[in-house]
Motif scaffolding. Structure first.
Motif, mmCIF file in Angstrom:
data_model
loop_
_atom_site.group_PDB
_atom_site.id
_atom_site.type_symbol
_atom_site.label_atom_id
_atom_site.label_comp_id
_atom_site.label_asym_id
_atom_site.label_seq_id
_atom_site.Cartn_x
_atom_site.Cartn_y
_atom_site.Cartn_z
ATOM 1 N N LEU A 206 0.831 -1.203 0.000
ATOM 2 C CA LEU A 206 0.000 0.000 0.000
ATOM 3 C C LEU A 206 0.864 1.250 0.000
ATOM 4 O O LEU A 206 2.010 1.222 0.443
ATOM 5 C CB LEU A 206 -0.893 0.035 1.248
ATOM 6 N N ILE A 207 0.283 2.353 -0.460
ATOM 7 C CA ILE A 207 0.930 3.650 -0.339
ATOM 8 C C ILE A 207 -0.135 4.700 -0.051
ATOM 9 O O ILE A 207 -1.081 4.877 -0.814
ATOM 10 C CB ILE A 207 1.739 4.028 -1.611
ATOM 11 N N VAL A 268 3.140 -5.980 9.953
ATOM 12 C CA VAL A 268 3.055 -4.668 9.306
ATOM 13 C C VAL A 268 4.418 -3.990 9.396
ATOM 14 O O VAL A 268 5.015 -3.912 10.481
ATOM 15 C CB VAL A 268 1.986 -3.770 9.973
ATOM 16 N N ALA A 269 4.914 -3.508 8.263
ATOM 17 C CA ALA A 269 6.196 -2.792 8.250
ATOM 18 C C ALA A 269 6.212 -1.805 7.086
ATOM 19 O O ALA A 269 5.725 -2.114 5.989
ATOM 20 C CB ALA A 269 7.365 -3.768 8.123
ATOM 21 N N TYR A 270 6.758 -0.627 7.328
ATOM 22 C CA TYR A 270 6.943 0.361 6.262
ATOM 23 C C TYR A 270 8.287 0.101 5.583
ATOM 24 O O TYR A 270 9.292 -0.201 6.237
ATOM 25 C CB TYR A 270 6.903 1.777 6.823
ATOM 26 N N ASP A 275 9.918 8.258 5.815
ATOM 27 C CA ASP A 275 8.712 8.819 5.196
ATOM 28 C C ASP A 275 7.466 8.032 5.579
ATOM 29 O O ASP A 275 6.391 8.603 5.772
ATOM 30 C CB ASP A 275 8.863 8.845 3.672
ATOM 31 N N CYS A 276 7.599 6.712 5.653
ATOM 32 C CA CYS A 276 6.494 5.830 6.064
ATOM 33 C C CYS A 276 5.248 6.055 5.203
ATOM 34 O O CYS A 276 4.171 6.400 5.688
ATOM 35 C CB CYS A 276 6.169 6.036 7.546
ATOM 36 N N THR A 277 5.431 5.846 3.903
ATOM 37 C CA THR A 277 4.297 5.927 2.982
ATOM 38 C C THR A 277 3.990 4.571 2.336
ATOM 39 O O THR A 277 2.841 4.241 2.106
ATOM 40 C CB THR A 277 4.572 6.962 1.873
#
Length: 477
Positions: A206-207, A268-270, A275-277
């Motif tokens: 996802l973004i 769950v991981a960015y 930025d964590c998008t």
């Protein structure tokens, strides 16, 4: 609650010929209410007494001014409320098991739409606790205060209520994809497809709340596929808690439309700190699979670096309304309905970035209110429509539903109905041309686990029931 209908009110009270109430009528009404206030309740001696079965009914006039916060008021056998429309609210109730949800709204949404919002709130609560846990709690203690278990989750529910005001995915029951070249999306899907482990059910990339890619275990059959509501709730949970941005998170999460009584174990991981998008979500039926899924994440990161995929994602251009080439068009929502069933994909929609004159949050809510209104008219249970033209002082809107698509388009004011239909025809041609970029047409699948393995039963994916050792997602909030 009584609802006053506009038609028929005229016959409820006598009127003068000039359509105004006479002084005599008002005086007689006052006399009548005074008579009622002073009237004594008489009982026929031949009737059986109910005094032993029912609480005493006091005739004291002081009851009329009784404080509603007192125990005596709360202990009364029955309360009847008579409300008028003067408050300008639509009040909707939804009962789900032991929980009663209430919405008092001044929006343009229909009762059906408000009830759908309440259902999303209920499902968000279930996503954190499971339906089975909620029912079990209230079976033992009917007066249990659920806020004790939901302590710390206020932000999740508040965020959900906020995004339902502005995000069209809730209106259309669909998810939005990041516009991406088919070759780039296929490469990302293949990276996810190769990084698998036993009991991994879904891999989602996802973004900023938009879907980049999703691959799923082949054993996820027709009645067990991921629903848009589940993805919306999962996204909202991740978005509402900053804990998910701190590193690798492992937590049980319930997907209510998949199975409301059980948990998936969710990694769950960015992939682009700080930025964590770009967010990776892996769902497993194995509560001990954290390290296996962490290894999947490492492989995915390696594949993304090899293909320079993060740069490709960052350069992906969000759909802009001017790309369509229709000068009068201000905004639109489009949901295809003719997707082949064997694709087993999520219902999707596309929409451009919201631009002026709807740039502010207040204006976005205003625009969504217009879409909610069109949606309620088009999908009216009493008189459904296929085409609806709606003009205001600020804009002109067109809603159109066929067997192949559902569309809502917003134009500049003074656009005629024929011009709007002509503009929509151009829009449809553009969407057809760009559909491979706008939508995931053929999601990939993988197979890692034989049917007899743990977590699968009779060909169906079975999320695991939470045991006492599981840490709840509420610990992250």
């Amino acid at each position: 609650m009584f609802r006053r209908e506009n038609a028929g009110d005229e016959g409820l009270l006598p009127k003068n010929t000039d359509n105004s109430f006479s002084t005599d009528v008002l005086e007689e009404s006052s006399d009548f209410t005074a008579f009622l206030a002073g009237a004594e309740l008489k009982q026929d001696d031949s009737s059986p007494s109910l005094a032993a079965d029912c609480p005493a009914v006091s005739q004291s006039p002081s009851n009329h001014n009784e404080d509603v916060t007192t125990d005596s008021w709360r202990s009364r056998r029955k309360h009847v409320f008579v409300l008028s429309e003067a408050d300008g609210h639509t009040i909707v109730f939804l009962q789900k098991g032991p929980l009663m949800l209430v919405s008092a709204s001044k929006s343009h949404q229909s009762e059906l739409q408000l009830r759908s919002e309440l259902l999303h709130v209920y499902h968000q609560i279930v996503s954190m606790l499971t339906q089975a846990s909620i029912n079990r709690i209230f079976q033992h203690r009917k007066n249990y205060d659920l806020r004790r278990l939901l302590f710390g989750s206020e932000r999740v529910l508040d965020t959900l209520l906020d995004v339902m005001e502005t995000e069209a995915g809730f209106l259309l029951s669909a998810v939005q994809c990041l516009p991406l070249a088919p070759s780039a999306r296929d490469a990302l899907s293949q990276i996810l497809q190769k990084a698998v482990t036993p009991n991994l059910v879904l891999s989602i990339l996802l973004i900023n709340g938009q879907l980049i890619s999703i691959v799923q275990e082949k054993m996820v059959i027709e009645d067990a596929r991921l629903k848009p509501t589940d993805l919306h709730l999962l996204l909202n949970l991740i978005r509402a808690s900053s804990a998910f941005q701190t590193g690798e998170i492992w937590t049980p999460i319930c997907l209510p439309c998949f199975n409301p009584d059980c948990y998936f174990y969710t990694y769950v991981a960015y992939l682009d700190p700080p930025d964590c998008t770009v967010c990776l979500v892996l769902l497993s039926t194995d509560k001990e699979a954290f390290h296996a899924l962490a290894e999947c994440k490492r492989k995915i990161e390696e594949g993304i670096r090899t293909h320079n995929a993060l740069q490709c994602i960052s350069k992906a251009q969000q759909c802009q309304v001017h790309h369509v080439g229709v000068a009068e068009l201000s905004h639109f929502l489009f949901k295809p309905l003719d997707i082949p069933d064997h694709h087993s994909q999520l219902p999707q929609f596309t929409s451009p970035d919201v631009e002026a004159p709807y740039s502010t949050e207040e204006e976005q809510i205003y625009l969504m209110d217009l879409y909610w209104h069109l949606h309620s008219r088009i999908h009216s249970t009493s008189r459904p429509l296929k085409l609806l033209y709606h003009a205001t002082q600020r804009e002109t809107l067109l809603a159109w539903v066929t067997g192949k698509f559902e569309m809502y388009a917003c134009f500049s004011p003074l656009v005629t109905k024929s011009s709007a239909i002509g503009a929509v025809t151009k829009l449809l041609r553009w969407i057809k041309k760009e559909e491979d970029c706008l939508f995931i047409r053929s999601p990939l699948k993988y197979s890692t686990t034989p049917p007899e393995a743990r977590g699968f039963s009779n060909g169906r994916v079975q999320p695991n029931r939470q045991d006492k050792s599981d840490s709840s997602v509420l610990s992250l909030l």
